[in-house]
Design a protein around this motif. Structure first.
Motif, PDB file in Angstrom:
ATOM      1  N   ASP A 262      -8.134  -4.910  70.203  1.00  0.00           N
ATOM      2  CA  ASP A 262      -8.116  -5.542  68.882  1.00  0.00           C
ATOM      3  C   ASP A 262      -7.375  -6.276  68.101  1.00  0.00           C
ATOM      4  N   GLY A 263      -6.251  -7.324  69.237  1.00  0.00           N
ATOM      5  CA  GLY A 263      -5.962  -8.420  68.431  1.00  0.00           C
ATOM      6  C   GLY A 263      -6.510 -10.119  68.907  1.00  0.00           C
ATOM      7  N   ILE A 265      -9.814 -12.462  69.763  1.00  0.00           N
ATOM      8  CA  ILE A 265     -11.533 -11.984  69.487  1.00  0.00           C
ATOM      9  C   ILE A 265     -11.744 -12.316  71.050  1.00  0.00           C
ATOM     10  N   THR A 266     -11.418 -12.017  72.193  1.00  0.00           N
ATOM     11  CA  THR A 266     -12.083 -11.839  73.050  1.00  0.00           C
ATOM     12  C   THR A 266     -10.870 -10.748  73.572  1.00  0.00           C
ATOM     13  N   ARG A 285      -8.392 -16.350  71.960  1.00  0.00           N
ATOM     14  CA  ARG A 285      -6.882 -16.444  70.248  1.00  0.00           C
ATOM     15  C   ARG A 285      -6.934 -15.415  69.603  1.00  0.00           C
ATOM     16  N   ARG A 287      -6.483 -12.593  66.360  1.00  0.00           N
ATOM     17  CA  ARG A 287      -7.792 -12.690  65.666  1.00  0.00           C
ATOM     18  C   ARG A 287      -6.260 -12.549  63.508  1.00  0.00           C
ATOM     19  N   ALA A 288      -4.945 -11.485  64.537  1.00  0.00           N
ATOM     20  CA  ALA A 288      -4.404 -11.766  63.276  1.00  0.00           C
ATOM     21  C   ALA A 288      -2.914 -12.335  63.764  1.00  0.00           C
ATOM     22  N   MET A 312      -4.182   9.277  61.648  1.00  0.00           N
ATOM     23  CA  MET A 312      -5.026   8.296  61.252  1.00  0.00           C
ATOM     24  C   MET A 312      -5.447   8.463  59.150  1.00  0.00           C
ATOM     25  N   PRO A 316      -4.979   3.844  57.746  1.00  0.00           N
ATOM     26  CA  PRO A 316      -6.486   3.529  58.167  1.00  0.00           C
ATOM     27  C   PRO A 316      -6.780   2.471  59.051  1.00  0.00           C
ATOM     28  N   GLN A 317      -6.148   1.370  59.277  1.00  0.00           N
ATOM     29  CA  GLN A 317      -5.814   1.051  60.268  1.00  0.00           C
ATOM     30  C   GLN A 317      -5.752   0.846  61.653  1.00  0.00           C
ATOM     31  N   LYS A 319      -5.691   1.670  65.857  1.00  0.00           N
ATOM     32  CA  LYS A 319      -6.375   1.635  66.515  1.00  0.00           C
ATOM     33  C   LYS A 319      -5.562   2.338  68.189  1.00  0.00           C
ATOM     34  N   ILE A 320      -6.366   3.204  67.875  1.00  0.00           N
ATOM     35  CA  ILE A 320      -6.197   4.130  69.092  1.00  0.00           C
ATOM     36  C   ILE A 320      -7.031   3.886  70.300  1.00  0.00           C
ATOM     37  N   HIS A 321      -6.016   4.561  71.191  1.00  0.00           N
ATOM     38  CA  HIS A 321      -6.648   4.148  72.684  1.00  0.00           C
ATOM     39  C   HIS A 321      -6.399   5.288  73.886  1.00  0.00           C
ATOM     40  N   TYR A 339      -2.067  -4.302  63.502  1.00  0.00           N
ATOM     41  CA  TYR A 339      -1.908  -5.884  63.832  1.00  0.00           C
ATOM     42  C   TYR A 339      -1.864  -5.703  61.562  1.00  0.00           C
TER      43      TYR A 339
END
Lengths: 363, 363
Positions: A262-263, A265-266, A285, A287-288, A312, A316-317, A319-321, A339
């Motif tokens: 989630d953080g 780009i790839t 790189r 994203r945050a 949740m 709301p931001q 990310k649960i895995h 992030y």
């Protein structure tokens, strides 16, 4: 999570799994249940695969050599992977290529451990079986020759290492393709609780630019020298006197890189898939400004799903895995990512969610 | 892509698919091959499901009512979904709740089309079969009473609509849960080529804030009034005189929301899953200033995989999403997402990648 990263590229996985309950077996369509320690099983499984990769490092090195001899590309290959399988081989090779490690040598028995201690700062000494350990298993910190007996009981060679005086643990994650293209993720700080990774902060807060660059270059250099294909995680100690020493190597997407889902780009999973297929690598790189990962360990409540409602709704931001594993106390069953621009806020949100999912926070 | 979004939450899908070659059937483990138009098949499939949702709107309304009567939650439910299935029902309902639409009425035959034309600005008139159309299929733009014969041949009721003088098409995507919680994605611009969505820009460039808010509120109001659960895409015309009119409704993750996979904090697929399970919804806000989605259509080359090399090497930030479909000329087989601060650059990268994957750009 590697399957998840392969879906958008149309990459189809065939999975060899111990049991139908394994996390990956729950989501991959094409699953073979079998024992990765059995060469016939591996050979039968490998038929029709374009390339083979791993989500753990325990497939016997000699079996991987046999698959390669059969003409099946294995990535990372056995000659690289052995360095993540055998800590003795790893230390010897890192010494040979000049990568700084804790003082170490293979020890024969408890008396030899005492001799190793006497050669340096004395006890405590860290003892590790060279094969089979993970998440603190197969590792002992011993304070005396008497305590040094236990590690030798398994009949596996034992590696002694100095107990490093470190200020924190870092991890340098890189991905390398057969072409030799490589990318480096920002160096992260990894915080352990009870020998198990608890929190990862990307990038490592307050890390000197020169030291970060040195760590990235060290990881890239190890990947190149060892011929790694795919993801390489280099776990590091940042010492009190400003050095970085290599603790462990992992050759697969790694807990210290989960933040990248989630953080970055790839993600590490997408780049591992791309490397294994010799596709050009994606931008690593962030994203945050800050991304934090906190592992979710099993707690007393087997049902984590009902905790989603609170987590949740609160964030709301978030990310649960989750990995679809049965909940057992202390078992890694998932992680959360957060992030944002404010590290304190990002840390608090991740810790709260992981704690609530585990059941140690109830509000 | 909905399965992909469910994996991190540990949500397991059971899929009813026409054929094993369907995109979803290639990646979901638990697949039943069967005909969604057959009630017995649906009933057998539904046994043991906690909730049922869709990736198309073609399951007969009366079958969905039967499943609901059996006690299976269907989300969106048939009373909502019928508005995305039947354009006549949709227009009547939008009229009743005061949502602006193009001038329209059900027409009986070509003479009645001529009468409809005469009631307004004359020909051309847009004719649509009320059921079964998508991607420009089931839609005709006719210039005369002679041309108006074709749509009636199918024996399905025909809806006539004025040909709107629009400056561009927009889409307002919202997600609503059974609790009544709802989130609105930024309004996007959707560019069609030959009646098929080609490019989506998020957010819609230069859209007046008041008009954007109006479009979002309109979509939220439609979702509430129609009792939608899950994702609702409201396709809109922005007219030359500054109004917005509803073109179509879709009740599922929609092509105009694909940008959200890489461009929003929570993707439309993740929010659809959360809504269907009545979990709190995720933040729909964008992560980048601009995100562009361009559809990849099938071209003359069946092998798109080899094009990955060039596309990934040219743009390490590119996000490719392929559906695993056989390539047929003009068929939607995937899409690409790009994001960044400079819209021209973001557009160019997405167009180049989609064109290269299709084979219309070769360098």
């Amino acid at each position: 999570m590697t399957h998840e990263a392969g879906i958008p590229l149309g990459i189809r996985f065939k999975l060899l799994s111990d049991t139908p309950q394994d996390s990956a077996a729950q989501v991959v369509g094409d699953v073979v249940i079998g024992d990765y320690r059995d060469l016939d099983t591996l050979r039968e499984f490998a038929r029709g695969c374009d390339v083979i990769t791993f989500d753990h490092e325990h497939v016997p090195t000699e079996h991987l050599r046999a698959l390669e001899a059969d003409g099946i590309p294995v990535r990372p290959g056995p000659d690289a992977l052995v360095h993540a399988q055998d800590k003795g081989v790893m230390r010897a090779r890192l010494d040979a290529i000049g990568v700084p490690c804790p003082r170490h040598r293979i020890v024969a028995d408890p008396q030899d451990v005492a001799a190793f201690a006497a050669e340096g700062e004395g006890f405590p000494v860290v003892l590790k079986t060279v094969r089979g350990g993970y998440d603190g298993k197969g590792v002992w910190v011993v304070d005396s020759v008497e305590e040094a007996a236990e590690p030798f009981k398994a009949g596996v060679p034992v590696l002694a290492e100095e107990k490093v005086d470190y200020v924190r643990e870092l991890a340098a994650n890189v991905v390398r393709s057969p072409h030799g293209q490589a990318v480096a993720y920002p160096v992260v700080e990894s915080r352990q609780v009870g020998g198990v990774c608890d929190t990862v902060i990307a990038p490592a807060p307050g890390l000197d630019d020169a030291l970060a660059l040195k760590a990235e270059q060290m990881a890239l250099s190890i990947a190149k020298e060892l011929g790694v294909v795919g993801h390489l995680a280099v776990e590091l100690f940042q010492t009190r006197d400003g050095r970085i020493l290599v603790n462990e190597l992992a050759m697969r997407p790694h807990n210290s890189g989960h933040w990248s889902q989630d953080g970055a780009i790839t993600s590490q999973f997408a780049n591992h898939v791309r490397a294994v297929l010799d596709l050009p690598l994606g931008d690593p790189r962030p994203r945050a400004k800050w991304t934090v990962m906190v592992n979710v360990l099993g707690g007393d409540y087997p049902d984590m799903y009902s905790a989603y409602l609170h987590c949740m709704a609160r964030d709301p931001q978030l990310k649960i895995h989750m990995y679809g594993k049965d909940v057992k106390p202390g078992r890694k069953v998932g992680h959360v990512n957060t992030y944002g621009d404010d590290l304190d806020d990002v840390l608090e949100r991740a810790r709260h969610a992981a704690g609530y999912l585990r059941g140690t926070i109830t509000e």
